[in-house]
Design a protein around this motif. Structure first.
Motif, PDB file in Angstrom:
ATOM      1  N   GLN A  44       0.832  -1.199   0.000  1.00  0.00           N
ATOM      2  CA  GLN A  44       0.000   0.000   0.000  1.00  0.00           C
ATOM      3  C   GLN A  44       0.872   1.257   0.000  1.00  0.00           C
ATOM      4  N   ALA A  45       1.958   1.249   0.779  1.00  0.00           N
ATOM      5  CA  ALA A  45       2.846   2.407   0.824  1.00  0.00           C
ATOM      6  C   ALA A  45       3.516   2.635  -0.528  1.00  0.00           C
ATOM      7  N   LEU A  46       3.944   1.567  -1.183  1.00  0.00           N
ATOM      8  CA  LEU A  46       4.588   1.700  -2.489  1.00  0.00           C
ATOM      9  C   LEU A  46       3.593   2.179  -3.540  1.00  0.00           C
ATOM     10  N   ARG A  47       2.363   1.750  -3.443  1.00  0.00           N
ATOM     11  CA  ARG A  47       1.337   2.265  -4.360  1.00  0.00           C
ATOM     12  C   ARG A  47       1.153   3.760  -4.181  1.00  0.00           C
ATOM     13  N   ALA A  48       1.145   4.204  -2.920  1.00  0.00           N
ATOM     14  CA  ALA A  48       0.994   5.633  -2.659  1.00  0.00           C
ATOM     15  C   ALA A  48       2.203   6.422  -3.161  1.00  0.00           C
ATOM     16  N   GLN A  49       3.399   5.848  -3.019  1.00  0.00           N
ATOM     17  CA  GLN A  49       4.615   6.547  -3.426  1.00  0.00           C
ATOM     18  C   GLN A  49       4.744   6.666  -4.941  1.00  0.00           C
ATOM     19  N   TRP A  50       4.396   5.612  -5.663  1.00  0.00           N
ATOM     20  CA  TRP A  50       4.736   5.546  -7.080  1.00  0.00           C
ATOM     21  C   TRP A  50       3.559   5.706  -8.017  1.00  0.00           C
ATOM     22  N   GLY A  51       2.348   5.598  -7.524  1.00  0.00           N
ATOM     23  CA  GLY A  51       1.180   5.875  -8.346  1.00  0.00           C
ATOM     24  C   GLY A  51       1.183   5.120  -9.653  1.00  0.00           C
TER      25      GLY A  51
END
Length: 262
Positions: free
Chosen positions: A193-200
């Motif tokens: 979830q954090a990587l999704r938020a960071q990299w879109g």
């Protein structure tokens, strides 16, 4: 030719695994493909059919001033393989000095290869900011960044941004792939979830799941698509290949990866 660099600032994030499988899948689609190992780990050939790490490789040849492609071979899948080979530390030091003097050295060597015009070259790199990883970024038409599903992968997005800023590839041809994901682990779900938020939108809409079939296939010098074609990892890798070569659409199951499940 088209050059794809598989890069990461993290060790153990699956660069060699991804390189071997992408090359195999491309070859199965009838595309000429060459996998080049820039990492001194010298494990790429194991993924592509050799029972032992390759003694002959491009690095000791290049360090001695010889033609690097004399170490290439073709496996039973039709993948051209150029392993790193067994090279002493001083050979790597010589190569790094060569890159300082000739920043285009790797690009020039690739352009001199006797390969079909439509060949895809996949570069397996050491962890960035190794000089060879930086050289791969400078000559790649597309870049795949592997980040494992972990807190350390989320900790320093600025380093990944700096790495991608070095790339010759356009932003549209730069993708971030989450690897080693186990949906049963809360820490992995949180990291995804954090990587999704960071990299879109830069995050590739396929996640490479942690799968015991990958090391089992490696132990038999096989790719997982041949060893266990119905495995989750085999499907994940095919999705990444499709994303790389075709329309970049999200898979129907993108929201059902297990990220929100207890």
């Amino acid at each position: 030719m088209r050059v794809i660099a598989v890069v990461s600032p993290l060790g153990g994030s699956g660069r060699t695994t991804l390189t071997a499988h992408l090359a195999t899948l491309l070859a199965r689609q009838g595309q000429p493909c060459l996998a080049v190992e820039l990492s001194a780990q010298n494990l790429l050939a194991r993924h592509l059919g050799m029972q032992e790490p390759s003694a002959l490789g491009w690095a000791p040849l290049a360090a001695a001033g010889r033609w690097w492609a004399d170490a290439a071979f073709e496996n039973t899948e039709g993948v051209g393989v150029l392993p790193y080979g067994k090279a002493p530390p001083e050979a790597a030091d010589a190569l790094h000095r060569q890159l300082q003097v000739q920043p285009r050295w790797l690009q020039d060597q690739l352009e001199l290869l006797d390969v079909p015009e439509a060949c895809t070259v996949v570069l397996d790199t050491p962890a960035w900011p190794s000089p060879l990883a930086q050289a791969a970024l400078r000559c790649a038409d597309a870049v795949l960044v592997t980040l494992e599903a972990s807190a350390r992968a989320c900790a320093d997005p600025a380093a990944v941004q700096a790495m991608l800023a070095e790339a010759a590839a356009a932003p549209a041809d730069q993708g971030v792939l989450v690897t080693r994901f186990d949906p049963r682990r809360v820490s992995h779900r949180d990291a995804l979830q954090a990587l999704r938020a960071q990299w879109g939108e830069r995050l590739i809409p396929y996640t490479l799941h942690e799968d015991e079939n990958i090391p089992r296939a490696l132990a038999r010098a096989m790719c997982v698509g041949s060893f266990a074609p119905q495995a989750q990892s085999a499907r994940d890798l095919q999705g990444v290949c499709n994303w790389l070569t075709g329309p970049r659409l999200a898979p129907p199951s993108m929201l059902a990866t297990g990220a929100g499940r207890p």
